[in-house]
Design an enzyme around this catalytic site. Sequence first.
Site: not given
Length: 347
Positions: A62, A189, A245
């Site tokens: 992203s 995640k 992350i």
Amino acid sequence: MTTTLNGASNNGAHISRKIAAGIYAPIPTFYQPVSEDLDLESFTSHIIRLARGGVRPLIAGSMGEGLHLTHSERITLIQAARAALDKEGFAGVPIIAGTGTGSTRETVELCKEAAVAGADAAIVITSGYFAGVLASNKAALKAYFTEVAEKSPIPVMIYNYPGASGGIDLDSDLITELATESPNLCGVKLTCGNVGKLTRIAATVSEQSFSQLYPRQNPDAPFLVLGGYADFIVPGACANGHGAITGLANVAPYTLVRLFALATAALADPSRLPEAQQLQGIVARADFTIAKAGIAGTKALLERLYGYGGAPRKPLPPFAPEALQTLWEHPHTQELVKVERELAGKA
């Protein structure tokens, strides 16, 4: 059972790199001004800067504007990252590549392309364009990740980010089922920011018996439970999570790596917990402030700190200079920058 070797070195030899607990950064994609062509020099320089701080790269996620990249651009980025890491003495550092797209078919295709380019694992977001159909259809969501994992030549990580997938929020039961039933899945995640969900999943996958009962297809890619923000690294470690992350690692790699080390050390030595809590407070405040600035704000901060960053690809707007000044002067930002400079200077 056949072991799938992930990754490739710049001489074409396939090796397997450990997808281990720790801090990963979703790397921004940098562009040339006006043309918006890839700025590979800034991209590779940034990856090496983070690698020196102990942070591993996630490419075309992203933060990396994966949605704005063509297939060939994603491959170019993976290849450039692998070559730079190998050249600078980081051949053992794994690369995770974002490969989630609208359809199962194209997602599998991208996983295959990423593997050839040198990625060690893929991270796949839930397809959200038809969220009205998928959100309440557990069987379809499960089938999506199951098929991608079965057909991907490299391990696959689940990316749960409701804000970028039409509000679809995978629950802990579904993620745990996938972990037990799909041996080529290597983690999740949680950009939903749900610490309770992290705790429930980790309670299963972090048990010693899990790896014996549900061995991974690639033993170098265990099932990791990773936060998507930096504000619950210490609570996550206490719940047997495996790190994060986080976009903040682009701005403060040494700080985030230090925080994870303290959080892990505190499990064995409770006297380290106050130091971990104190640093977690600094990081959490900064994460809350900087995350609201989004991709453009993070890139603007990198420009201010390191001399590269630039704007996102259109139609995302650039970060206004006055907004950057406000963000830079914010006490949460300044507190983080001070710690980061101290830790980087000691490294």
